[in-house]
Design a protein around this motif. Structure first.
Motif, PDB file in Angstrom:
ATOM      1  N   LEU A 131       0.806  -1.222   0.000  1.00  0.00           N
ATOM      2  CA  LEU A 131       0.000   0.000   0.000  1.00  0.00           C
ATOM      3  C   LEU A 131       0.842   1.277   0.000  1.00  0.00           C
ATOM      4  CD1 LEU A 131      -3.061  -0.606   2.358  1.00  0.00           C
ATOM      5  CD2 LEU A 131      -2.994  -0.505  -0.124  1.00  0.00           C
ATOM      6  N   ILE A 132       1.793   1.351   0.922  1.00  0.00           N
ATOM      7  CA  ILE A 132       2.581   2.586   1.059  1.00  0.00           C
ATOM      8  C   ILE A 132       3.382   2.898  -0.204  1.00  0.00           C
ATOM      9  CG2 ILE A 132       4.489   3.663   2.332  1.00  0.00           C
ATOM     10  CD1 ILE A 132       3.410   2.339   4.859  1.00  0.00           C
ATOM     11  N   PRO A 133       4.136   1.934  -0.771  1.00  0.00           N
ATOM     12  CA  PRO A 133       4.884   2.264  -1.999  1.00  0.00           C
ATOM     13  C   PRO A 133       3.991   2.694  -3.155  1.00  0.00           C
ATOM     14  CG  PRO A 133       5.715   0.236  -1.024  1.00  0.00           C
ATOM     15  CD  PRO A 133       4.455   0.571  -0.299  1.00  0.00           C
ATOM     16  N   SER A 134       2.857   2.002  -3.358  1.00  0.00           N
ATOM     17  CA  SER A 134       1.987   2.340  -4.487  1.00  0.00           C
ATOM     18  C   SER A 134       1.293   3.682  -4.285  1.00  0.00           C
ATOM     19  CB  SER A 134       0.945   1.238  -4.692  1.00  0.00           C
ATOM     20  OG  SER A 134       0.104   1.128  -3.564  1.00  0.00           O
ATOM     21  N   THR A 135       0.806   3.938  -3.076  1.00  0.00           N
ATOM     22  CA  THR A 135       0.099   5.191  -2.795  1.00  0.00           C
ATOM     23  C   THR A 135       1.037   6.390  -2.863  1.00  0.00           C
ATOM     24  OG1 THR A 135      -1.399   3.976  -1.328  1.00  0.00           O
ATOM     25  CG2 THR A 135      -1.403   6.369  -1.158  1.00  0.00           C
ATOM     26  N   LEU A 136       2.190   6.280  -2.212  1.00  0.00           N
ATOM     27  CA  LEU A 136       3.151   7.382  -2.246  1.00  0.00           C
ATOM     28  C   LEU A 136       3.728   7.577  -3.649  1.00  0.00           C
ATOM     29  CD1 LEU A 136       5.076   6.879   1.109  1.00  0.00           C
ATOM     30  CD2 LEU A 136       3.540   8.741   0.517  1.00  0.00           C
ATOM     31  N   GLY A 137       3.935   6.471  -4.347  1.00  0.00           N
ATOM     32  CA  GLY A 137       4.433   6.573  -5.719  1.00  0.00           C
ATOM     33  C   GLY A 137       3.504   7.379  -6.602  1.00  0.00           C
ATOM     34  N   PHE A 138       2.203   7.184  -6.429  1.00  0.00           N
ATOM     35  CA  PHE A 138       1.227   7.936  -7.220  1.00  0.00           C
ATOM     36  C   PHE A 138       1.269   9.422  -6.871  1.00  0.00           C
ATOM     37  CE2 PHE A 138      -3.020   9.861  -7.191  1.00  0.00           C
ATOM     38  CZ  PHE A 138      -3.287   9.867  -8.549  1.00  0.00           C
ATOM     39  N   PHE A 139       1.235   9.756  -5.579  1.00  0.00           N
ATOM     40  CA  PHE A 139       1.189  11.156  -5.172  1.00  0.00           C
ATOM     41  C   PHE A 139       2.486  11.898  -5.504  1.00  0.00           C
ATOM     42  CE2 PHE A 139      -2.119   9.704  -2.026  1.00  0.00           C
ATOM     43  CZ  PHE A 139      -3.163  10.384  -2.630  1.00  0.00           C
ATOM     44  N   ILE A 140       3.624  11.202  -5.396  1.00  0.00           N
ATOM     45  CA  ILE A 140       4.908  11.852  -5.679  1.00  0.00           C
ATOM     46  C   ILE A 140       5.090  12.069  -7.176  1.00  0.00           C
ATOM     47  CG2 ILE A 140       7.416  11.523  -5.587  1.00  0.00           C
ATOM     48  CD1 ILE A 140       6.972  10.098  -2.878  1.00  0.00           C
ATOM     49  N   ASN A 141       4.749  11.067  -7.970  1.00  0.00           N
ATOM     50  CA  ASN A 141       4.952  11.167  -9.416  1.00  0.00           C
ATOM     51  C   ASN A 141       3.901  12.016 -10.114  1.00  0.00           C
ATOM     52  OD1 ASN A 141       7.258   9.475  -9.418  1.00  0.00           O
ATOM     53  ND2 ASN A 141       5.945   7.659  -9.347  1.00  0.00           N
ATOM     54  N   TYR A 142       2.793  12.303  -9.407  1.00  0.00           N
ATOM     55  CA  TYR A 142       1.706  13.060 -10.031  1.00  0.00           C
ATOM     56  C   TYR A 142       2.168  14.437 -10.515  1.00  0.00           C
ATOM     57  CZ  TYR A 142      -2.761  15.446 -10.578  1.00  0.00           C
ATOM     58  OH  TYR A 142      -3.820  16.162 -11.078  1.00  0.00           O
ATOM     59  N   GLY A 143       2.939  15.131  -9.697  1.00  0.00           N
ATOM     60  CA  GLY A 143       3.418  16.461 -10.093  1.00  0.00           C
ATOM     61  C   GLY A 143       4.925  16.544 -10.142  1.00  0.00           C
ATOM     62  N   LYS A 144       5.559  15.433 -10.441  1.00  0.00           N
ATOM     63  CA  LYS A 144       7.027  15.368 -10.411  1.00  0.00           C
ATOM     64  C   LYS A 144       7.668  16.315 -11.412  1.00  0.00           C
ATOM     65  CE  LYS A 144      10.766  11.971 -10.250  1.00  0.00           C
ATOM     66  NZ  LYS A 144      11.121  10.538 -10.405  1.00  0.00           N
ATOM     67  N   ASN A 145       7.061  16.515 -12.588  1.00  0.00           N
ATOM     68  CA  ASN A 145       7.631  17.365 -13.629  1.00  0.00           C
ATOM     69  C   ASN A 145       7.395  18.851 -13.356  1.00  0.00           C
ATOM     70  OD1 ASN A 145       8.467  15.077 -15.063  1.00  0.00           O
ATOM     71  ND2 ASN A 145       6.487  14.903 -16.102  1.00  0.00           N
ATOM     72  N   ILE A 146       6.568  19.161 -12.370  1.00  0.00           N
ATOM     73  CA  ILE A 146       6.233  20.557 -12.080  1.00  0.00           C
ATOM     74  C   ILE A 146       6.895  21.030 -10.790  1.00  0.00           C
ATOM     75  CG2 ILE A 146       4.332  22.181 -11.650  1.00  0.00           C
ATOM     76  CD1 ILE A 146       2.558  20.279 -13.262  1.00  0.00           C
ATOM     77  N   ILE A 147       6.836  20.202  -9.750  1.00  0.00           N
ATOM     78  CA  ILE A 147       7.430  20.575  -8.465  1.00  0.00           C
ATOM     79  C   ILE A 147       8.415  19.499  -8.021  1.00  0.00           C
ATOM     80  CG2 ILE A 147       5.456  21.962  -7.701  1.00  0.00           C
ATOM     81  CD1 ILE A 147       4.558  19.568  -6.022  1.00  0.00           C
ATOM     82  N   GLU A 148       9.394  19.923  -7.242  1.00  0.00           N
ATOM     83  CA  GLU A 148      10.369  18.967  -6.716  1.00  0.00           C
ATOM     84  C   GLU A 148       9.764  18.231  -5.524  1.00  0.00           C
ATOM     85  OE1 GLU A 148      14.951  18.818  -4.978  1.00  0.00           O
ATOM     86  OE2 GLU A 148      14.033  20.734  -5.550  1.00  0.00           O
ATOM     87  N   PRO A 149       9.793  16.902  -5.543  1.00  0.00           N
ATOM     88  CA  PRO A 149       9.170  16.126  -4.457  1.00  0.00           C
ATOM     89  C   PRO A 149       9.987  16.140  -3.168  1.00  0.00           C
ATOM     90  CG  PRO A 149      10.188  14.648  -6.030  1.00  0.00           C
ATOM     91  CD  PRO A 149      10.354  16.039  -6.583  1.00  0.00           C
TER      92      PRO A 149
END
Length: 262
Positions: free
Chosen positions: A151-169
């Motif tokens: 759960l944690i890797p998949s959920t965090l992966g989605f939220f982090i990669n969602y705006g990765k090209n716009i903001i620095e995670p």
């Protein structure tokens, strides 16, 4: 003036009976007070024992909290953490120590709770309580493992990669601990589905056969829950969580078919 001997004797008999009733009431009140005092002493003793072990474990965990922090950071090893205020990391490590201390002490606490209620249980209820307590703990820890690796890797992966090209995670460590703490707790509760089913069956609220009849609604429920807990578009993770919930439900339903209401 004539004295009615019959009435006179009846009067004394009545007084004698009233005195006996008063004495019996006093004896019963004394017995109740003794029982209450014994239970109060036992509650206080078990409370102090539990409090002592909880405090000891929290201190031990706090002294080794850096090891736990490294383990908790592994699902997002490529992300940098920061603290918004000077004492934020200290507060977070204190929260971690309390959480893991309570988690480790939970088997002892449950054991103390069961031992307190055991005198009022019959032999069958004692056996059921033991198995339910052990099964509940095992399922809760399995829920934590599932949350950590899936759960944690998949959920965090989605939220982090969602705006990765716009903001620095960058992640606040305190917010991160709060977030994964909620996931840990919720997944542990979800894995208690068979325990809840067994309790419903034991109290004759719903039988195992009836549970099998509503399997369609369970699939819909599992799909909705998996969608909430895994907001990523990855169908594999969502399907895996839904399958786990459905599997737990059917295991609980199958076990309930062999149970008789208490």
């Amino acid at each position: 003036m004539k004295i009615n001997k019959k009435n006179f004797s009846n009067f004394f008999k009545k007084k004698k009976n009233d005195l006996k009733k008063e004495n019996s009431n006093e004896d019963s009140n004394n017995v109740l007070e003794i029982i209450f005092d014994e239970h109060f002493q036992e509650i206080r003793q078990r409370f102090f024992q539990s409090f002592f072990f909880i405090s000891l474990l929290i201190i031990i965990v706090f002294l080794n909290v850096n090891v736990i922090v490294e383990i908790l950071e592994k699902p997002v090893a490529n992300i940098k953490f920061f603290q918004l205020s000077p004492g934020e990391y200290f507060i977070s490590t204190l929260e971690i120590s309390i959480f893991f201390g309570l988690l480790i002490i939970s088997p002892i606490f449950l054991n103390q709770l069961i031992l307190f209620f055991f005198p009022s249980f019959n032999e069958n209820e004692k056996t059921i309580s033991r198995y339910l307590s052990i099964s509940s703990l095992i399922l809760f820890f399995l829920g934590l493992i599932f949350s950590y690796f899936v759960l944690i890797p998949s959920t965090l992966g989605f939220f982090i990669n969602y705006g990765k090209n716009i903001i620095e995670p960058l992640l606040s460590f305190n917010k991160y601990i709060s977030f994964i703490g909620i996931l840990f707790f919720c997944s542990g509760i979800l894995f208690q589905i068979p325990i809840l089913q067994i309790l419903l069956s034991l109290f004759n609220i719903i039988s195992g056969e009836k549970m099998f009849e509503i399997w369609k609604y369970v699939i819909i429920f599992a799909t909705i829950i998996s969608g909430i807990f895994t907001p990523s578009v990855d169908p594999i993770t969502q399907s895996l969580l839904a399958i786990v919930i459905i599997l737990l439900y059917f295991i609980g339903s199958y076990g309930c078919t062999f149970l008789k209401p208490i």
